[in-house]
Design an enzyme around this catalytic site. Sequence first.
Site, mmCIF file in Angstrom:
data_model
loop_
_atom_site.group_PDB
_atom_site.id
_atom_site.type_symbol
_atom_site.label_atom_id
_atom_site.label_comp_id
_atom_site.label_asym_id
_atom_site.label_seq_id
_atom_site.Cartn_x
_atom_site.Cartn_y
_atom_site.Cartn_z
ATOM 1 N N HIS A 1 79.862 -72.154 33.790
ATOM 2 C CA HIS A 1 81.069 -71.675 34.477
ATOM 3 C C HIS A 1 81.152 -72.109 35.937
ATOM 4 C CE1 HIS A 1 79.678 -67.994 36.797
ATOM 5 N NE2 HIS A 1 78.625 -68.188 36.034
ATOM 6 N N SER B 1 74.495 -73.788 34.760
ATOM 7 C CA SER B 1 75.427 -72.868 34.119
ATOM 8 C C SER B 1 76.781 -73.534 33.935
ATOM 9 C CB SER B 1 75.583 -71.654 35.045
ATOM 10 O OG SER B 1 76.369 -70.682 34.432
ATOM 11 N N THR C 1 71.271 -67.390 34.451
ATOM 12 C CA THR C 1 70.360 -66.242 34.575
ATOM 13 C C THR C 1 69.368 -66.250 33.419
ATOM 14 O OG1 THR C 1 72.042 -64.952 35.722
ATOM 15 C CG2 THR C 1 70.268 -63.708 34.672
ATOM 16 N N CYS D 1 78.152 -54.900 49.344
ATOM 17 C CA CYS D 1 78.302 -53.465 49.579
ATOM 18 C C CYS D 1 77.538 -52.733 48.486
ATOM 19 C CB CYS D 1 79.774 -53.105 49.511
ATOM 20 S SG CYS D 1 80.093 -51.443 50.035
HETATM 21 N N1 PLP Z 1 71.583 -69.506 40.190
HETATM 22 C C1 PLP Z 1 72.445 -69.781 41.177
HETATM 23 C C2 PLP Z 1 72.019 -70.669 42.294
HETATM 24 C C3 PLP Z 1 73.737 -69.252 41.154
HETATM 25 O O1 PLP Z 1 74.586 -69.537 42.143
HETATM 26 C C4 PLP Z 1 74.112 -68.405 40.089
HETATM 27 C C5 PLP Z 1 75.443 -67.775 40.066
HETATM 28 O O2 PLP Z 1 76.081 -67.598 41.083
HETATM 29 C C6 PLP Z 1 73.178 -68.149 39.080
HETATM 30 C C7 PLP Z 1 71.927 -68.727 39.161
HETATM 31 C C8 PLP Z 1 73.518 -67.275 37.909
HETATM 32 O O3 PLP Z 1 74.415 -67.956 37.070
HETATM 33 P P1 PLP Z 1 75.023 -67.290 35.770
HETATM 34 O O4 PLP Z 1 76.214 -66.530 36.211
HETATM 35 O O5 PLP Z 1 75.395 -68.426 34.880
HETATM 36 O O6 PLP Z 1 73.998 -66.448 35.153
#
Ligand code: PLP
Length: 403
Positions: free
Chosen positions: A205, A203, A72, A328
């Site tokens: 995680h 990312s 993000t 939701c």
């Molecule tokens: N972009 C995509 C395609 C994602 O699937 C996600 C998380 O699900 C994110 C960005 C955001 O990732 P983060 O949780 O590391 O901010």
Amino acid sequence: MLIYADNNATTAVAPEAVEAMRPFLSDCYFNPSSMYDSAADVARRLAGFRADVAHFLRAASPAEVLFTSCATESNNTVLFGTSAANPARRHIVTTAVEHPAILEPCRELERRGYAVTYVPVLPTGELDRAAFVRALRPGETLLVSVMHANNETGVIFPVADLARIVKATDPAILFHTDATQSAGKLPLDLSGELSQVDLLSFSGHKMHAPKGVGALYVRKGTPLRPFLLGGHQESGRRAGTENLPYAAALAAACQLATKHLAEMPRVAAMRDDLQTRLQAAIPFLEVNGATQPRTPNTLSLACHFIEGESILYELNERGICASTGSACSSGSLEPSHVLKAMAIPFTAMHGSLRLSFSAYTTQAEIDALANAIPAVVTSLRRLSPYWNEATGTPRAVPAAPAP
Ligand code: PLP
């Protein structure tokens, strides 16, 4: 036994990542910017972690890698950092199916007077290429941001091709890809296939590092103003004392990802096997994005006549962790913007179920899913007035609770 089929939401932290973090949670606590030998040693190790991430991406130089707190943050940095660096260009192109970590900063830029074109997808999940080409405005478009793989459906966008189209239209347009769902599942080569990509986010995680660490690749020479202002860390491009334990974990996860990539054909075979078994067992089942290239670990289903939340509830009762595309919010059930953009049939839109696997997924888990999901869907449909109306089956009356 807990069955974890929600790896697109987050992944288990790998023991290798835990081990890599350990020294920085105890003896190696020094600030890499400090002026003594112990700190210099930590700074050297941080440089090594950056080199590991750069190697994973096949970046030309470790200096092109910024550590961030998550995808993000990487995505926000791209949108706000490129727009601040080049205020003369005020048009952005993205897609209708991006993650909110792209869509929300785009909406914020619209509020600030930018024009944003959201390129649609076809019902197959494929990007509408003609609309993409039409969206580009030479001399005016600042940035094109197209995700590498979709988090809900796993559909892979041909970002290498799209970046070539962009650069042929106007070499000054920047190309960004959100590779959060492809890192560790598809090879990433910023010196080869992806050599026209200027910026790339991912990312930790989603690839067996902990939550709270990500990276942003910035090709040398790309104009980008920092999003976080403060100290001179990350070569002045992202302020804040570096998170050594998490940088170590991300580097370890990147090394592990190379091994996990070799496991992906096995993961894809298990996913395909599950898909075939579920299609055979469940009538009126859509497999979203099935005709497109997909990440090997993702299976997105839409079950007509029932609700995704009910499926999740029943699966949870059986120790199964999965996800649905609807959210939701404020008391109303909104179907996912991705499935809406794909114009999934109305009776299936609310019945979405996303199963996502990893290199740690076992055949025993796949077998358990193949048994549990048809049973859950059948029992929920027996209670569904829509199903009964569509199929002419009498509605099962739930047993009255014992007095
Ligand atoms: N972009 C995509 C395609 C994602 O699937 C996600 C998380 O699900 C994110 C960005 C955001 O990732 P983060 O949780 O590391 O901010």
